[in-house]
Scaffold this motif. Sequence first.
Motif, mmCIF file in Angstrom:
data_model
loop_
_atom_site.group_PDB
_atom_site.id
_atom_site.type_symbol
_atom_site.label_atom_id
_atom_site.label_comp_id
_atom_site.label_asym_id
_atom_site.label_seq_id
_atom_site.Cartn_x
_atom_site.Cartn_y
_atom_site.Cartn_z
ATOM 1 N N THR A 12 0.856 -1.181 0.000
ATOM 2 C CA THR A 12 0.000 0.000 0.000
ATOM 3 C C THR A 12 0.893 1.231 0.000
ATOM 4 O O THR A 12 1.762 1.375 0.862
ATOM 5 C CB THR A 12 -0.926 0.020 1.221
ATOM 6 N N LEU A 13 0.684 2.110 -0.981
ATOM 7 C CA LEU A 13 1.529 3.286 -1.167
ATOM 8 C C LEU A 13 0.698 4.549 -0.972
ATOM 9 O O LEU A 13 -0.527 4.556 -1.173
ATOM 10 C CB LEU A 13 2.142 3.295 -2.565
ATOM 11 N N GLU A 14 1.380 5.606 -0.584
ATOM 12 C CA GLU A 14 0.722 6.902 -0.502
ATOM 13 C C GLU A 14 0.526 7.437 -1.918
ATOM 14 O O GLU A 14 1.458 7.493 -2.707
ATOM 15 C CB GLU A 14 1.565 7.872 0.326
ATOM 16 N N ARG A 15 -0.708 7.799 -2.192
ATOM 17 C CA ARG A 15 -1.026 8.246 -3.539
ATOM 18 C C ARG A 15 -0.258 9.537 -3.870
ATOM 19 O O ARG A 15 -0.243 10.479 -3.096
ATOM 20 C CB ARG A 15 -2.538 8.471 -3.649
ATOM 21 N N GLY A 16 0.355 9.560 -5.028
ATOM 22 C CA GLY A 16 1.086 10.758 -5.447
ATOM 23 C C GLY A 16 2.562 10.710 -5.121
ATOM 24 O O GLY A 16 3.399 10.989 -5.974
#
Length: 327
Positions: free
Chosen positions: A286-290
């Motif tokens: 899960t990655l931070e969007r942007g």
Amino acid sequence: MPGIEETDMNFTHMRGIVRAIAVVLSLAIPLVIAISSADARIGGGGSSGSRGSRTFSAPPSTTTAPGTAAPMNRTFTQPGSPGVGAPAAAGARGGFFNRPGLLGGLAAGFLGAGLLGMLFGGGMFSGLGGLSSILGLILQIGLIIIVVRLAMSWWQRRQTPAAAYAGGPDTGPAAAQSSFRSGMGFGLGSGSAPLEILPADYEAFERLLGEIQGAWSDEDIAKLNTLATPEMVSYFTKDLEQNKAQNDVNKTSNVKLLQGDLAEAWREGETDYASVAMRFSLVDKTLERGTGRLVAGSDTPIEATEVWTFARRRGANWELSAIQQTS
């Protein structure tokens, strides 16, 4: 002296509350850990979808998934819908405290006798005048709910068949995937007939496993619409919107089927169903969007075991109809 007696009573009552908190935490912490470690992949941590007339019946256990498949917590199918078996419908309507037999007696006994209240000093509804007494009551009710849920899980495991009806792996040039075991599923669905699953079907199931994970990772709703039923796509869309609201994006990759078993396969009218237990590995991040900053997961592959149900209209392609977590 009245003051000393009152102090002793308050001390006894507070000691009971502390004991209640300790018991609740001892049961709740493992559940919290299990929930927090649930994977963010598609369908991770929940059971969603429909299995026709068998939506409220657990699929048989298999070698791949020897435990019990979790009941649906999201489904469009209603217990009273035509085609849904009467025993399953009655069980779903009954709830925690209306179940016959063991569970009904257990819950009624807890509530009627106020067992926990007596253990902690006084009846269940005694001394509600103070804030601490109300807190104690809330803790008792919470503990009862946890105990009943554990009893329900035990009862479901007891009622689930011990093994799936599945034959040995196919041999010869027509055998498509050594990961799967082939066979014909038999169950208790209303108005259903056994269905034979062929090597080409197993190929389709493995392909769908990878393509659905890929479309989820790409947040490609249009692609998911070609791979899953409208019901499942509605759940995926909602989950992706929630990820966007949290400024997260879930990325899955390197999906590889490790083992699979056919739990059951059947036909209802013009629709075929196949429930398949699959153990697979994948990279789940899960990655931070942007920014792409890692929020959860890693590049190390993890393993998961789930029961996927596929459905197809006569002459059409297989589509994902349900995902169930396993215990």
